[in-house]
Design a protein around this motif. Structure first.
Motif, PDB file in Angstrom:
ATOM      1  N   LEU A  56      45.016  44.419  27.695  1.00  0.00           N
ATOM      2  CA  LEU A  56      45.313  45.833  27.488  1.00  0.00           C
ATOM      3  C   LEU A  56      46.597  46.035  26.683  1.00  0.00           C
ATOM      4  CD1 LEU A  56      44.280  47.276  30.969  1.00  0.00           C
ATOM      5  CD2 LEU A  56      42.991  47.282  28.825  1.00  0.00           C
ATOM      6  N   ALA A  57      47.543  45.116  26.848  1.00  0.00           N
ATOM      7  CA  ALA A  57      48.767  45.174  26.036  1.00  0.00           C
ATOM      8  C   ALA A  57      48.427  44.929  24.570  1.00  0.00           C
ATOM      9  CB  ALA A  57      49.776  44.143  26.532  1.00  0.00           C
ATOM     10  N   GLU A  58      47.500  44.011  24.326  1.00  0.00           N
ATOM     11  CA  GLU A  58      47.066  43.717  22.953  1.00  0.00           C
ATOM     12  C   GLU A  58      46.302  44.902  22.375  1.00  0.00           C
ATOM     13  OE1 GLU A  58      46.765  41.128  19.591  1.00  0.00           O
ATOM     14  OE2 GLU A  58      47.911  40.914  21.447  1.00  0.00           O
ATOM     15  N   VAL A  59      45.423  45.494  23.162  1.00  0.00           N
ATOM     16  CA  VAL A  59      44.648  46.660  22.716  1.00  0.00           C
ATOM     17  C   VAL A  59      45.579  47.796  22.315  1.00  0.00           C
ATOM     18  CG1 VAL A  59      43.075  48.485  23.506  1.00  0.00           C
ATOM     19  CG2 VAL A  59      42.572  46.094  24.042  1.00  0.00           C
ATOM     20  N   ALA A  60      46.679  47.963  23.042  1.00  0.00           N
ATOM     21  CA  ALA A  60      47.633  49.041  22.764  1.00  0.00           C
ATOM     22  C   ALA A  60      48.282  48.912  21.389  1.00  0.00           C
ATOM     23  CB  ALA A  60      48.711  49.074  23.849  1.00  0.00           C
ATOM     24  N   LYS A  61      48.273  47.711  20.814  1.00  0.00           N
ATOM     25  CA  LYS A  61      48.817  47.519  19.464  1.00  0.00           C
ATOM     26  C   LYS A  61      47.942  48.195  18.417  1.00  0.00           C
ATOM     27  CE  LYS A  61      50.755  42.913  20.427  1.00  0.00           C
ATOM     28  NZ  LYS A  61      50.696  41.486  20.003  1.00  0.00           N
ATOM     29  N   TYR A  62      46.654  48.337  18.738  1.00  0.00           N
ATOM     30  CA  TYR A  62      45.701  48.848  17.750  1.00  0.00           C
ATOM     31  C   TYR A  62      45.312  50.302  17.983  1.00  0.00           C
ATOM     32  CZ  TYR A  62      45.395  43.783  17.395  1.00  0.00           C
ATOM     33  OH  TYR A  62      45.716  42.450  17.277  1.00  0.00           O
ATOM     34  N   GLY A  63      45.585  50.820  19.163  1.00  0.00           N
ATOM     35  CA  GLY A  63      45.233  52.203  19.450  1.00  0.00           C
ATOM     36  C   GLY A  63      45.298  52.491  20.931  1.00  0.00           C
ATOM     37  N   THR A  64      44.648  53.585  21.341  1.00  0.00           N
ATOM     38  CA  THR A  64      44.640  53.998  22.743  1.00  0.00           C
ATOM     39  C   THR A  64      43.257  53.808  23.334  1.00  0.00           C
ATOM     40  OG1 THR A  64      46.317  55.666  22.249  1.00  0.00           O
ATOM     41  CG2 THR A  64      45.115  55.907  24.322  1.00  0.00           C
ATOM     42  N   ALA A  65      43.196  53.153  24.479  1.00  0.00           N
ATOM     43  CA  ALA A  65      41.906  52.899  25.134  1.00  0.00           C
ATOM     44  C   ALA A  65      41.466  54.156  25.876  1.00  0.00           C
ATOM     45  CB  ALA A  65      42.037  51.722  26.090  1.00  0.00           C
ATOM     46  N   HIS A  66      40.576  54.935  25.262  1.00  0.00           N
ATOM     47  CA  HIS A  66      40.078  56.160  25.887  1.00  0.00           C
ATOM     48  C   HIS A  66      38.956  55.856  26.867  1.00  0.00           C
ATOM     49  CE1 HIS A  66      41.985  59.545  23.505  1.00  0.00           C
ATOM     50  NE2 HIS A  66      42.479  58.448  22.954  1.00  0.00           N
TER      51      HIS A  66
END
Length: 244
Positions: A24-34
């Motif tokens: 989830l920390a990695e995902v946050a680099k690319y955008g917001t997990a809706h």
């Protein structure tokens, strides 16, 4: 990119609870997990380790019974949901978390619609799925993997080891040449973009370096220069001239 709306879909049969925080920390680099969903047969005891992780990170479990032994119903449910989300038109990209090649066509289909696909899986993930993504991140490099697990985080490679990696060196030199100006200097950001397009699974962390700049400096064959451009500083790279 940080404002992109992302859908995170996790295949519980092919992922481990220990990676979630780093994921989830990695995902946050690319955008917001809706949307954060995880698919599996939650009646089976082998998925019990997920419960605490799902509650802590507000990940929605999707129940999918295994109707037939040997058939992966989880994959089908995840693919159907992904297509529904794609057609809804509310997202800019998808994060598919699995080491299963069954998601290769899904990744390709999402990209055909002009959306970005980030894949996450172990190093055993088949190449077709890795290359079908815009970017593929090995879960071994994500924080939170216990030392007792078989997949340990990659150790930092020495300059000699890096220089001996033909694939790595060809990738870096090719990207640098494509990005360089008449003086031989190239922006590190441009180099990184070219490498990502040529090799979606490239990640400096696979070599034990947190950033591409550290990897390039670790090789010891390139000169680097920091330049002030506008309000920010940018790193430039060029091949080091041989010294007689």
């Amino acid at each position: 990119m940080a404002h992109d709306k992302l859908a995170v879909l996790i295949d519980a049969d092919n992922a481990r609870p220990a990676i979630v925080e780093g994921l989830l920390a990695e995902v946050a680099k690319y955008g917001t997990a809706h949307v954060k969903r995880i698919y599996g047969d939650w009646t089976k005891p082998d998925l019990s380790g997920w419960k605490e992780v799902l509650l802590r990170h507000s990940i929605q479990p999707i129940q999918q019974f295994r109707y037939t032994v040997g058939k992966n119903a989880t994959d089908s449910a995840m693919i159907i949901d992904a297509m529904d989300l794609l057609y809804a038109g509310r997202f800019d990209g998808f994060c598919i978390v699995s080491s299963d090649s069954d998601f290769t066509r899904l990744a390709s289909r999402i990209r055909e619609s002009g959306q970005t696909v980030y894949g996450f899986g172990e190093k055993k993930t088949p190449e077709p799925f890795r290359t079908a993504c815009d970017k593929f991140i090995y879960t071994e490099v994500l924080a939170g993997i216990a030392e007792t697990e078989t997949a340990a985080a990659p150790k930092q490679r020495s300059a000699k080891e890096l220089r001996g990696d033909t694939r790595l060196m060809n990738l870096l030199r090719g990207a640098l040449e494509a990005a360089s100006d008449d003086t031989g200097w190239a922006s590190l950001g441009t180099i990184g973009n070219i490498i990502s397009k040529q090799s979606p699974d490239f990640d400096s962390r696979n070599y034990g370096y947190a950033k591409l700049s550290g990897l390039i400096k670790g090789i010891g064959l390139f000169d680097t220069e920091e330049r002030q451009i506008g309000n920010g500083k940018h790193l430039y790279v060029r091949p080091r001239e041989s010294r007689k």
